[in-house]
Design an enzyme around this catalytic site. Sequence first.
Site, PDB file in Angstrom:
ATOM      1  CD  GLU A 130       7.444   6.191  -5.324  1.00  0.00           C
ATOM      2  OE1 GLU A 130       7.459   7.200  -4.591  1.00  0.00           O
ATOM      3  OE2 GLU A 130       6.687   5.227  -5.137  1.00  0.00           O
ATOM      4  NE  ARG A 132       4.455   7.635  -4.892  1.00  0.00           N
ATOM      5  CZ  ARG A 132       3.839   7.081  -3.851  1.00  0.00           C
ATOM      6  NH1 ARG A 132       2.630   7.459  -3.504  1.00  0.00           N
ATOM      7  NH2 ARG A 132       4.427   6.139  -3.141  1.00  0.00           N
ATOM      8  CG  ASP A 159      -0.665   2.527   5.705  1.00  0.00           C
ATOM      9  OD1 ASP A 159       0.059   2.356   4.707  1.00  0.00           O
ATOM     10  OD2 ASP A 159      -1.879   2.740   5.630  1.00  0.00           O
ATOM     11  NE  ARG A 184       6.257  -3.671  -9.208  1.00  0.00           N
ATOM     12  CZ  ARG A 184       6.808  -3.869 -10.370  1.00  0.00           C
ATOM     13  NH1 ARG A 184       7.505  -4.962 -10.629  1.00  0.00           N
ATOM     14  NH2 ARG A 184       6.696  -2.957 -11.322  1.00  0.00           N
ATOM     15  NE  ARG A 234     -12.915  11.617   2.393  1.00  0.00           N
ATOM     16  CZ  ARG A 234     -11.653  11.901   2.128  1.00  0.00           C
ATOM     17  NH1 ARG A 234     -11.347  12.674   1.115  1.00  0.00           N
ATOM     18  NH2 ARG A 234     -10.723  11.413   2.923  1.00  0.00           N
ATOM     19  NE  ARG A 244      -2.296   1.531   0.425  1.00  0.00           N
ATOM     20  CZ  ARG A 244      -1.617   1.648   1.555  1.00  0.00           C
ATOM     21  NH1 ARG A 244      -1.668   0.697   2.442  1.00  0.00           N
ATOM     22  NH2 ARG A 244      -0.862   2.705   1.786  1.00  0.00           N
ATOM     23  CE1 TYR A 290       1.318  -0.427   0.776  1.00  0.00           C
ATOM     24  CE2 TYR A 290      -0.313  -1.412  -0.670  1.00  0.00           C
ATOM     25  CZ  TYR A 290       0.464  -0.348  -0.320  1.00  0.00           C
ATOM     26  OH  TYR A 290       0.382   0.814  -1.063  1.00  0.00           O
TER      27      TYR A 290
END
Length: 371
Positions: free
Chosen positions: A305, A280, A355, A249, A176, A172, A353
């Site tokens: 979180e 996070r 988006d 989860r 780069r 995901r 999962y």
Amino acid sequence: MSGYDYLIVGAGIYGAVFAHEAKQAGKKVLVIEKRDHIAGNIYSEDIEGIQVHKYGPHIFHTSDKAVWDYMGRFTEFNRYTNCPIARYKDEQYNLPFNMNTFHQMWGVRTPEEAKAKIEEQKKEAGITEPKNLEEQAISLVGRDIYEKLIKGYTQKQWGRPCRELPAFIIRRLPVRFVYDNNYFNDTYQGIPIGGYTKIVERLLEGIEVRTGCDYFADRAYYDSLADKKVFTGMVDEYYDHRYGTLEYRSLRFETEVLDMENYQGNTLVNYTEYEIPYTRIIEHKHFEFGAQNGNVNPKTVITREYPATWKKGDEPYYPINDEKNNALYEKYSALAKEEGNVLFGGRLGIYRYLDMDKVVALALKDAKENL
Ligand code: UDP
């Protein structure tokens, strides 16, 4: 006699888009929602003048122009670009994995040097064909980044070692060889001005919505209300877990209002070491830079979180798309395909999962094919 053409179970983004399209097609629609609010996990609410993402940070991003334009009919997006920071002990790195990260990790400056470093670490690990998340991660970014930025975070997030997780989860994230901290590769990205809940309100305009209604509390009654049904809850629950329970989860959030202007200087700071129990910290005001039109809000809202084990009765956030669960899902999917008048949609309905943009695309496709 049933009074509605469609009963839609769940007022998340899938249910709302489908409901909107059904209404446009002249159908009579009823949406029921277990929670006391609409918008599912994209729900956001105003705290101290700041839109707080109550079920985790949501950044809308897509390369699908049709989806971007569709969403643009219900909101205006700001020009937010997601650039999370990762903390590992006393070290700090840019995400996603890019030349800034490679420079911070190894002191390298050119793409060639970074690639050589990754290649060397991949060779040392002897990986040819990655079979799990650990091997996939090492072969993409090398062992150092895996150990510091991926291993602990992933193990916390998913509650199992990286060797037992599917490789796709780490794919995901972009890798780069340019100095670019944009977390996504998509053409379009932004945060809806005024919040996500507004989008769903607009999608559901003129449609009957009952919140605080649990479909499973009186299935026969709700089924009797409409000819057809769209179900966006957990597909295994729909079938009374007859083949077994799919695993999910969950998450737990700790939100605090702080009497300070700027807590961490960024929307997302990931804590990648295993020993820190949260993954996070989200500082919501940074999603909306400029929202106060130059007026500085003296307060800020932060959310820690914490990943959590899911058990029946908890909120499911992520399907666990490993082999075992996917195989079990296939059995439910076979039942679902047999249904003539029920459609399953959203992350929970099709156990994927997904988006937000993929959910919108699927809802539009299903609407087109079924209405
Ligand atoms: N991930 C990681 N370290 C990070 C951020 C992400 O190892 O600092 C891994 C982790 O396995 C996570 C996956 O990348 O589950 C996908 O991350 P993403 O940010 O896309 O997850 P989401 O925001 O959907 O929870």
